[in-house]
Design a protein around this motif. Structure first.
Motif, PDB file in Angstrom:
ATOM      1  N   ASP A  41     -44.445 -19.268 -39.629  1.00 22.37           N
ATOM      2  CA  ASP A  41     -44.707 -20.619 -39.250  1.00 22.37           C
ATOM      3  C   ASP A  41     -46.153 -20.964 -39.920  1.00 22.37           C
ATOM      4  N   ILE A  42     -45.958 -22.363 -40.248  1.00 18.37           N
ATOM      5  CA  ILE A  42     -47.643 -22.716 -41.001  1.00 18.37           C
ATOM      6  C   ILE A  42     -48.056 -23.583 -39.552  1.00 18.37           C
ATOM      7  N   LEU A  43     -49.305 -23.350 -39.466  1.00 17.00           N
ATOM      8  CA  LEU A  43     -50.362 -23.781 -38.418  1.00 17.00           C
ATOM      9  C   LEU A  43     -51.203 -24.689 -38.901  1.00 17.00           C
ATOM     10  N   GLN A  44     -51.589 -25.820 -38.574  1.00 14.92           N
ATOM     11  CA  GLN A  44     -52.456 -26.831 -38.666  1.00 14.92           C
ATOM     12  C   GLN A  44     -53.628 -26.407 -37.838  1.00 14.92           C
ATOM     13  N   VAL A  45     -54.954 -26.388 -38.306  1.00 17.24           N
ATOM     14  CA  VAL A  45     -56.336 -26.213 -37.800  1.00 17.24           C
ATOM     15  C   VAL A  45     -56.837 -27.566 -37.475  1.00 17.24           C
ATOM     16  N   GLU A  46     -57.285 -27.984 -36.235  1.00 13.33           N
ATOM     17  CA  GLU A  46     -57.943 -28.968 -35.895  1.00 13.33           C
ATOM     18  C   GLU A  46     -59.265 -28.685 -35.062  1.00 13.33           C
ATOM     19  N   VAL A  47     -60.328 -29.304 -35.546  1.00 17.25           N
ATOM     20  CA  VAL A  47     -61.487 -28.862 -34.551  1.00 17.25           C
ATOM     21  C   VAL A  47     -61.681 -29.982 -33.582  1.00 17.25           C
ATOM     22  N   GLU A  48     -61.847 -29.486 -32.299  1.00 14.16           N
ATOM     23  CA  GLU A  48     -61.813 -30.404 -31.404  1.00 14.16           C
ATOM     24  C   GLU A  48     -63.220 -30.532 -30.771  1.00 14.16           C
ATOM     25  N   GLY A  49     -64.205 -29.517 -30.975  1.00 13.23           N
ATOM     26  CA  GLY A  49     -65.532 -29.692 -30.490  1.00 13.23           C
ATOM     27  C   GLY A  49     -66.093 -28.333 -30.925  1.00 13.23           C
ATOM     28  N   GLY A  51     -67.097 -24.928 -30.855  1.00  7.35           N
ATOM     29  CA  GLY A  51     -66.375 -23.634 -30.430  1.00  7.35           C
ATOM     30  C   GLY A  51     -64.884 -23.948 -30.012  1.00  7.35           C
ATOM     31  N   VAL A  52     -64.288 -24.999 -30.464  1.00 10.07           N
ATOM     32  CA  VAL A  52     -63.257 -25.251 -29.831  1.00 10.07           C
ATOM     33  C   VAL A  52     -62.184 -25.744 -31.057  1.00 10.07           C
ATOM     34  N   LEU A  53     -61.163 -25.027 -31.503  1.00  8.94           N
ATOM     35  CA  LEU A  53     -60.274 -25.130 -32.482  1.00  8.94           C
ATOM     36  C   LEU A  53     -58.729 -25.113 -31.933  1.00  8.94           C
ATOM     37  N   ARG A  54     -57.971 -26.090 -32.361  1.00  5.90           N
ATOM     38  CA  ARG A  54     -56.623 -26.252 -31.990  1.00  5.90           C
ATOM     39  C   ARG A  54     -55.734 -25.846 -33.223  1.00  5.90           C
ATOM     40  N   LEU A  55     -54.563 -25.194 -32.932  1.00  5.29           N
ATOM     41  CA  LEU A  55     -53.498 -24.730 -33.812  1.00  5.29           C
ATOM     42  C   LEU A  55     -52.408 -25.384 -33.299  1.00  5.29           C
ATOM     43  N   THR A  56     -51.649 -25.861 -34.217  1.00 10.37           N
ATOM     44  CA  THR A  56     -50.587 -26.620 -33.965  1.00 10.37           C
ATOM     45  C   THR A  56     -49.539 -26.299 -35.178  1.00 10.37           C
ATOM     46  N   ARG A  57     -48.079 -25.990 -34.788  1.00  9.95           N
ATOM     47  CA  ARG A  57     -47.298 -25.762 -35.909  1.00  9.95           C
ATOM     48  C   ARG A  57     -47.078 -27.064 -36.628  1.00  9.95           C
ATOM     49  N   TYR A  58     -46.841 -26.894 -37.946  1.00  9.29           N
ATOM     50  CA  TYR A  58     -46.829 -27.906 -39.014  1.00  9.29           C
ATOM     51  C   TYR A  58     -45.567 -28.065 -39.491  1.00  9.29           C
ATOM     52  N   ARG A  59     -45.224 -29.290 -39.567  1.00 11.14           N
ATOM     53  CA  ARG A  59     -43.718 -29.615 -39.825  1.00 11.14           C
ATOM     54  C   ARG A  59     -43.975 -30.513 -41.089  1.00 11.14           C
ATOM     55  N   ASP A  60     -43.528 -30.235 -42.341  1.00 17.09           N
ATOM     56  CA  ASP A  60     -43.481 -31.161 -43.176  1.00 17.09           C
ATOM     57  C   ASP A  60     -42.363 -32.298 -43.253  1.00 17.09           C
ATOM     58  N   PRO A  61     -43.043 -33.499 -43.307  1.00 16.55           N
ATOM     59  CA  PRO A  61     -41.849 -34.589 -42.957  1.00 16.55           C
ATOM     60  C   PRO A  61     -40.745 -34.471 -43.938  1.00 16.55           C
ATOM     61  N   ARG A  62     -41.061 -34.311 -45.376  1.00 13.88           N
ATOM     62  CA  ARG A  62     -40.258 -33.888 -46.176  1.00 13.88           C
ATOM     63  C   ARG A  62     -39.055 -33.089 -46.062  1.00 13.88           C
ATOM     64  N   LEU A  63     -39.515 -31.939 -45.350  1.00 18.97           N
ATOM     65  CA  LEU A  63     -38.386 -31.115 -45.043  1.00 18.97           C
ATOM     66  C   LEU A  63     -37.594 -31.504 -43.806  1.00 18.97           C
ATOM     67  N   ASP A  64     -38.012 -32.154 -42.985  1.00 19.39           N
ATOM     68  CA  ASP A  64     -37.100 -32.907 -41.909  1.00 19.39           C
ATOM     69  C   ASP A  64     -36.240 -34.025 -42.585  1.00 19.39           C
ATOM     70  N   LEU A  65     -36.513 -34.603 -43.835  1.00 18.71           N
ATOM     71  CA  LEU A  65     -35.547 -35.487 -44.620  1.00 18.71           C
ATOM     72  C   LEU A  65     -34.560 -34.776 -45.286  1.00 18.71           C
ATOM     73  N   LEU A  66     -34.945 -33.847 -45.722  1.00 23.16           N
ATOM     74  CA  LEU A  66     -34.086 -32.623 -46.387  1.00 23.16           C
ATOM     75  C   LEU A  66     -33.071 -32.028 -45.650  1.00 23.16           C
ATOM     76  N   GLU A  67     -33.575 -31.565 -44.453  1.00 26.35           N
ATOM     77  CA  GLU A  67     -32.555 -30.988 -43.517  1.00 26.35           C
ATOM     78  C   GLU A  67     -31.595 -32.168 -42.891  1.00 26.35           C
ATOM     79  N   GLU A  68     -32.235 -33.526 -42.734  1.00 28.26           N
ATOM     80  CA  GLU A  68     -31.124 -34.450 -42.652  1.00 28.26           C
ATOM     81  C   GLU A  68     -30.090 -34.758 -43.500  1.00 28.26           C
ATOM     82  N   PHE A  69     -30.491 -34.734 -45.040  1.00 25.25           N
ATOM     83  CA  PHE A  69     -29.780 -34.724 -45.813  1.00 25.25           C
ATOM     84  C   PHE A  69     -28.736 -33.690 -46.177  1.00 25.25           C
TER      85      PHE A  69
END
Length: 91
Positions: A41-49, A51-69
């Protein structure tokens, strides 16, 4: 997750980690399992403050389109494993 949770009396409790001298961290297996994050999984790192980091799973919108196709095109299956096909060609 197939890895076993390691915990020794001297280790920090699960869900804690230490930043190495190379700015690397090891994410605890229990936390990954709870968040349903798996290897690859690819994780996106966001700084919230401070000492505070937030990791979220990254989804490429292009891959979503490809899966739909792939789902809408006749003869193309999302279940096709390209690695297996490449292995067959090498035989």
């Amino acid at each position: 997750m197939t890895a076993a949770v390691k915990h020794d009396g001297d280790d920090p409790p699960p869900r804690r980690t230490k930043v190495s001298s190379k700015n690397q961290v090891t994410l605890p297996v229990a936390a990954l399992a709870a968040a349903r994050v798996k290897s690859g999984d690819i994780l996106q790192v966001e700084v919230e403050g401070d000492g505070v980091l937030r990791l979220t799973r990254y989804r490429d919108p292009r891959l979503d389109l490809l899966e739909e196709f792939i789902g809408s095109a006749p003869g193309i299956s999302a279940a096709a494993n390209l690695e297996e096909l490449r292995d067959e060609w090498e035989r």
